[in-house]
Scaffold this motif. Structure first.
Motif, short mmCIF file in Angstrom:
data_model
loop_
_atom_site.label_atom_id
_atom_site.label_comp_id
_atom_site.label_asym_id
_atom_site.label_seq_id
_atom_site.Cartn_x
_atom_site.Cartn_y
_atom_site.Cartn_z
N LEU A 46 -7.67 68.29 50.32
CA LEU A 46 -6.85 67.99 49.15
C LEU A 46 -6.84 66.50 48.81
O LEU A 46 -6.76 66.12 47.65
N LEU A 47 -6.92 65.66 49.84
CA LEU A 47 -6.95 64.22 49.60
C LEU A 47 -8.16 63.81 48.78
O LEU A 47 -8.13 62.80 48.07
N GLN A 48 -9.23 64.57 48.87
CA GLN A 48 -10.43 64.25 48.10
C GLN A 48 -10.36 64.77 46.66
O GLN A 48 -11.11 64.32 45.80
N ARG A 49 -9.44 65.70 46.40
CA ARG A 49 -9.45 66.40 45.12
C ARG A 49 -8.19 66.25 44.29
O ARG A 49 -8.17 66.61 43.11
N ALA A 154 -9.41 49.85 35.67
CA ALA A 154 -10.39 49.11 36.47
C ALA A 154 -10.64 49.77 37.82
O ALA A 154 -11.70 49.58 38.43
N LEU A 155 -9.67 50.56 38.29
CA LEU A 155 -9.81 51.21 39.59
C LEU A 155 -10.65 52.48 39.53
O LEU A 155 -11.15 52.93 40.56
N GLN A 156 -10.81 53.05 38.33
CA GLN A 156 -11.46 54.34 38.18
C GLN A 156 -12.83 54.36 38.84
O GLN A 156 -13.19 55.31 39.51
N GLY A 157 -13.63 53.32 38.63
CA GLY A 157 -14.99 53.33 39.15
C GLY A 157 -15.15 52.77 40.54
O GLY A 157 -16.26 52.73 41.07
N LYS A 158 -14.04 52.35 41.16
CA LYS A 158 -14.15 51.71 42.48
C LYS A 158 -13.90 52.65 43.64
O LYS A 158 -14.21 52.32 44.78
N VAL A 159 -13.32 53.81 43.36
CA VAL A 159 -13.07 54.80 44.40
C VAL A 159 -13.44 56.18 43.88
O VAL A 159 -13.39 56.44 42.68
N ASN A 160 -13.79 57.05 44.80
CA ASN A 160 -14.22 58.39 44.43
C ASN A 160 -13.12 59.41 44.70
O ASN A 160 -13.34 60.43 45.37
N VAL A 161 -11.92 59.11 44.20
CA VAL A 161 -10.79 60.04 44.31
C VAL A 161 -10.08 60.06 42.97
O VAL A 161 -10.13 59.08 42.21
N PRO A 162 -9.39 61.16 42.62
CA PRO A 162 -8.70 61.21 41.33
C PRO A 162 -7.46 60.32 41.33
O PRO A 162 -6.76 60.21 42.33
N LEU A 163 -7.21 59.68 40.20
CA LEU A 163 -6.05 58.81 40.05
C LEU A 163 -5.02 59.50 39.18
O LEU A 163 -5.33 59.98 38.09
N GLY A 164 -3.78 59.55 39.65
CA GLY A 164 -2.71 60.18 38.89
C GLY A 164 -2.11 59.22 37.88
O GLY A 164 -2.37 58.02 37.89
N GLN A 165 -1.26 59.77 37.01
CA GLN A 165 -0.57 58.93 36.05
C GLN A 165 0.50 58.08 36.71
O GLN A 165 0.81 56.98 36.26
#
Length: 255
Positions: A46-49, A154-165
């Motif tokens: 779940l941490l990955q998704r 700016a963080l979107q492309g730096k990690v491969n995990v979904p970012l919440g609002q």
């Protein structure tokens, strides 16, 4: 028996409409302690998704430390695979005066909490980052939310995990204790020179299969519960709602 994995990341507002908000944590503890189901493998997946903020709310990744902790010897952090990171003081001074005071006070008391914080890492092998919770002071919460929204693109492309609002648990109050395996590149700790770097810490830990958490004192935790009860009470009172709306309009007009 079966359960929905969505129980661990369902919208928390929906949870509060149906329960007292602890159902997911009770489920996690039951499955982990009373069954042989590998619930931590599910959590790692779940941490990955799923966004970290949703998991953190449902599973209550916030700990309570005693208000007056006994003085203990400083723990051998390196021997436990841990490291203490302090936020740059220049970032603290950009906040409003009250938020800056809370942050400086948390940083000043970091050494007092280290032994108890390190003990949490020994108890929770999936814990990657731990830091003081943002205080209840409204401006502090608003500042944290605004900083997250500003840093998020700016963080979107730096990690491969979904970012919440909503912002995840992140160092926002002076310092953080981190597990090297969760955030370090080999033996090199990430440099914390700007707010964006602090947001990257829990996201990098999440990408590596670790969760992040915050902690409060017992008094802060009780104050949060009292605040929630007051909000519920005022939300049911039309006069209180109208008064709060009037205050909001006044402050907006002043700005």
């Amino acid at each position: 028996p079966f359960f929905k994995r969505r129980s661990f990341f369902t919208p928390y507002a929906d949870e509060l409409r149906r329960t007292d908000g602890t159902a997911a944590r009770i489920l996690y503890d039951y499955v982990k302690q009373e069954t042989n189901y590998p619930v931590d493998l599910l959590l790692a997946a779940l941490l990955q998704r799923q966004p970290l903020d949703a998991l953190a709310r449902e599973l209550h990744w916030q700990y309570v430390l005693p208000d007056a902790a006994p003085v203990e010897p400083a723990p051998e952090l390196a021997a436990q695979g841990l490291a203490l990171l302090r936020l740059p003081i220049s970032e603290v001074e950009k906040a409003d005066s009250v938020t800056a005071w809370y942050t400086r006070e948390a940083a000043r008391r970091a050494d007092e909490a280290l032994a108890q914080a390190a003990a949490l890492f020994a108890k929770e092998p999936m814990l990657g980052v731990l830091s003081p919770a943002v205080p209840l002071w409204p401006a502090a919460r608003q500042s944290r939310d605004a900083d997250w929204q500003a840093a998020r693109p700016a963080l979107q492309g730096k990690v491969n995990v979904p970012l919440g609002q909503d912002p995840p648990p992140a160092p926002a109050c002076g310092w953080a204790l981190v597990r090297l395996a969760a955030v370090a590149d080999g033996d090199t700790l990430p440099a914390i020179t700007a707010p964006e770097d602090a947001w990257l810490l829990p996201l990098k830990a999440q990408q590596n299969g670790f969760f992040s958490a915050s902690f409060t004192t017992a008094a802060q935790s009780a104050a949060a519960a009292d605040q929630l009860a007051l909000h519920y009470q005022q939300a049911a009172d039309p006069k209180a709602v109208a008064k709060q709306f009037g205050r909001l309009v006044k402050h907006k007009l002043k700005k």
